[in-house]
Design a protein around this motif. Sequence first.
Motif, PDB file in Angstrom:
ATOM      1  N   TYR A 282       5.098 -14.756  -4.041  1.00 13.51           N
ATOM      2  CA  TYR A 282       4.968 -13.456  -3.136  1.00 13.51           C
ATOM      3  C   TYR A 282       3.720 -13.158  -2.799  1.00 13.51           C
ATOM      4  O   TYR A 282       3.241 -12.135  -2.296  1.00 13.51           O
ATOM      5  CB  TYR A 282       5.707 -12.192  -3.731  1.00 13.51           C
ATOM      6  CG  TYR A 282       7.002 -12.168  -4.601  1.00 13.51           C
ATOM      7  CD1 TYR A 282       8.261 -12.611  -3.770  1.00 13.51           C
ATOM      8  CD2 TYR A 282       7.081 -12.315  -5.873  1.00 13.51           C
ATOM      9  CE1 TYR A 282       9.506 -12.579  -4.428  1.00 13.51           C
ATOM     10  CE2 TYR A 282       8.295 -12.447  -6.411  1.00 13.51           C
ATOM     11  CZ  TYR A 282       9.216 -12.562  -5.713  1.00 13.51           C
ATOM     12  OH  TYR A 282      10.934 -12.574  -6.313  1.00 13.51           O
TER      13      TYR A 282
ATOM     14  N   ASP B 166       1.374 -17.311  -8.190  1.00 10.61           N
ATOM     15  CA  ASP B 166       1.490 -17.849  -6.851  1.00 10.61           C
ATOM     16  C   ASP B 166       2.741 -17.418  -6.133  1.00 10.61           C
ATOM     17  O   ASP B 166       2.899 -17.575  -4.946  1.00 10.61           O
ATOM     18  CB  ASP B 166       1.527 -19.096  -6.586  1.00 10.61           C
ATOM     19  CG  ASP B 166       2.722 -19.966  -7.404  1.00 10.61           C
ATOM     20  OD1 ASP B 166       3.282 -19.091  -8.231  1.00 10.61           O
ATOM     21  OD2 ASP B 166       2.674 -21.059  -7.423  1.00 10.61           O
TER      22      ASP B 166
ATOM     23  N   ASP C 127      -3.752  -7.370   1.213  1.00 15.46           N
ATOM     24  CA  ASP C 127      -4.472  -6.858   2.232  1.00 15.46           C
ATOM     25  C   ASP C 127      -5.910  -6.214   1.835  1.00 15.46           C
ATOM     26  O   ASP C 127      -6.950  -6.708   2.468  1.00 15.46           O
ATOM     27  CB  ASP C 127      -3.982  -6.330   3.316  1.00 15.46           C
ATOM     28  CG  ASP C 127      -2.856  -6.997   4.220  1.00 15.46           C
ATOM     29  OD1 ASP C 127      -2.775  -8.185   3.973  1.00 15.46           O
ATOM     30  OD2 ASP C 127      -1.807  -6.487   4.737  1.00 15.46           O
TER      31      ASP C 127
ATOM     32  N   GLU D  65       2.721 -14.364   0.383  1.00 18.84           N
ATOM     33  CA  GLU D  65       2.481 -13.932   1.780  1.00 18.84           C
ATOM     34  C   GLU D  65       1.338 -14.645   2.543  1.00 18.84           C
ATOM     35  O   GLU D  65       0.919 -14.059   3.347  1.00 18.84           O
ATOM     36  CB  GLU D  65       2.367 -12.459   1.951  1.00 18.84           C
ATOM     37  CG  GLU D  65       3.422 -11.561   1.366  1.00 18.84           C
ATOM     38  CD  GLU D  65       4.682 -11.505   2.057  1.00 18.84           C
ATOM     39  OE1 GLU D  65       4.848 -12.025   3.246  1.00 18.84           O
ATOM     40  OE2 GLU D  65       5.737 -10.778   1.436  1.00 18.84           O
ATOM     41  N   GLY D  66       1.377 -15.716   1.882  1.00 17.30           N
ATOM     42  CA  GLY D  66       0.094 -16.784   2.841  1.00 17.30           C
ATOM     43  C   GLY D  66      -1.183 -16.855   2.164  1.00 17.30           C
ATOM     44  O   GLY D  66      -1.974 -17.615   2.442  1.00 17.30           O
ATOM     45  N   TYR D  67      -1.474 -15.773   1.161  1.00 19.98           N
ATOM     46  CA  TYR D  67      -2.833 -15.739   0.555  1.00 19.98           C
ATOM     47  C   TYR D  67      -2.917 -16.819  -0.284  1.00 19.98           C
ATOM     48  O   TYR D  67      -1.909 -17.287  -0.929  1.00 19.98           O
ATOM     49  CB  TYR D  67      -2.771 -14.390  -0.098  1.00 19.98           C
ATOM     50  CG  TYR D  67      -3.556 -13.349   0.836  1.00 19.98           C
ATOM     51  CD1 TYR D  67      -4.638 -13.226   1.201  1.00 19.98           C
ATOM     52  CD2 TYR D  67      -2.387 -12.110   1.217  1.00 19.98           C
ATOM     53  CE1 TYR D  67      -5.197 -12.043   2.014  1.00 19.98           C
ATOM     54  CE2 TYR D  67      -2.844 -11.142   2.129  1.00 19.98           C
ATOM     55  CZ  TYR D  67      -4.155 -11.098   2.589  1.00 19.98           C
ATOM     56  OH  TYR D  67      -4.681 -10.142   3.417  1.00 19.98           O
ATOM     57  N   GLU D  68      -4.012 -17.184  -0.728  1.00 20.07           N
ATOM     58  CA  GLU D  68      -4.437 -17.911  -1.718  1.00 20.07           C
ATOM     59  C   GLU D  68      -4.908 -17.322  -3.121  1.00 20.07           C
ATOM     60  O   GLU D  68      -5.803 -16.610  -2.756  1.00 20.07           O
ATOM     61  CB  GLU D  68      -5.259 -19.197  -1.291  1.00 20.07           C
ATOM     62  CG  GLU D  68      -4.661 -20.135  -0.137  1.00 20.07           C
ATOM     63  CD  GLU D  68      -5.438 -21.445   0.161  1.00 20.07           C
ATOM     64  OE1 GLU D  68      -6.640 -21.451  -0.396  1.00 20.07           O
ATOM     65  OE2 GLU D  68      -5.082 -22.155   1.003  1.00 20.07           O
TER      66      GLU D  68
ATOM     67  N   LYS E  33       2.431  -6.813   0.009  1.00 18.53           N
ATOM     68  CA  LYS E  33       1.421  -7.397   0.893  1.00 18.53           C
ATOM     69  C   LYS E  33       0.082  -6.557   1.356  1.00 18.53           C
ATOM     70  O   LYS E  33      -0.874  -6.919   1.396  1.00 18.53           O
ATOM     71  CB  LYS E  33       2.539  -7.515   2.209  1.00 18.53           C
ATOM     72  CG  LYS E  33       1.743  -8.111   3.447  1.00 18.53           C
ATOM     73  CD  LYS E  33       2.669  -8.464   4.581  1.00 18.53           C
ATOM     74  CE  LYS E  33       1.844  -8.969   5.662  1.00 18.53           C
ATOM     75  NZ  LYS E  33       0.731  -8.594   6.111  1.00 18.53           N
TER      76      LYS E  33
END
Length: 305
Positions: free
Chosen positions: A84, A82, A233, A86-89, A229
């Motif tokens: 770094y 979990d 993506d 960047e908001g992802y799960e 990041k």
Amino acid sequence: MKPTLVIMAAGMASRYGSMKQIQQFGPSGETIMDYSIFDAIKAGFQKVVFIIREDFAEDFKEIFEPKLNGRIETEYVFQEMDKYLEGYEIPENRTKPWGTSHAIMCAKEAVDGPFAVINADDFYGSDAFLKACRFLTTECKDDVYAIIGYELAKTLSENGSVSRGVCEVDKKNNLVAINERLKIYRENGVIIYEDPNGDKHSLPEDSMASMNFWCFHPSIFSFLQAGFKTFLDENIENPKAEYLIPFSADQFIKKDLGVIKVIPTSSQWFGVTYKEDAPVVQKSLSELVENGSYPANLWSVSSNV
């Protein structure tokens, strides 16, 4: 400032089938990591940072702290899924760690100067550590990194295919490109690799290979974080995708952010990818002890490290 050695020891060892990072190979129960740390201390490194799994931390410390206490500073960091994000799960079907570039990111808080990165389960040789320490103390800058290069032919396993970053080098011994080849082996006397489609391609005998022995300036951390990041993506739904150092190095070069010097070493590499490699490693270490390259007990008082 003397450099730091970062050891990536959080791998799941799926092909090997056990926790090979702590398997005893030396005549006095030494792991491969012991030899790397021994060589690093002799070369001039002042600190070792272990990247490990948190659930293995106490057992790991019990193995290494008694040996290293008073010899070199130690620190432990955890490669956690979990970190770094960047908001992802984390996807439910993701069990594999995010890869070696993500592992390095997890060491950020423990490193405050030039540092080397190695695998836990590879034997690199004393010459490699001497050259890495020299580079880190005299040449390393925020736009000048390095990799210790090994002859590809000397890094294969007789017991199955291996993954290697195959390097392209220019006339100044700078890395031009590094291509991750995931299935390399010798067939009918020729080194080949298979591409994702299963097609076979030959590789020159004198190809320079990355064994994940890197020399970095702390500037690498912000670069890796930005790259992670982008990786998320593009790959968050792929449970097998990994953010790997060779890819990151290739991006660093292609974006003209600096140079990565390729430093060839005379050291012989060996390591354990498969269980069948273990006897070869034990034999190689025994020969090095017999010829006086290492003491029979690395951490005895008489070893002078």
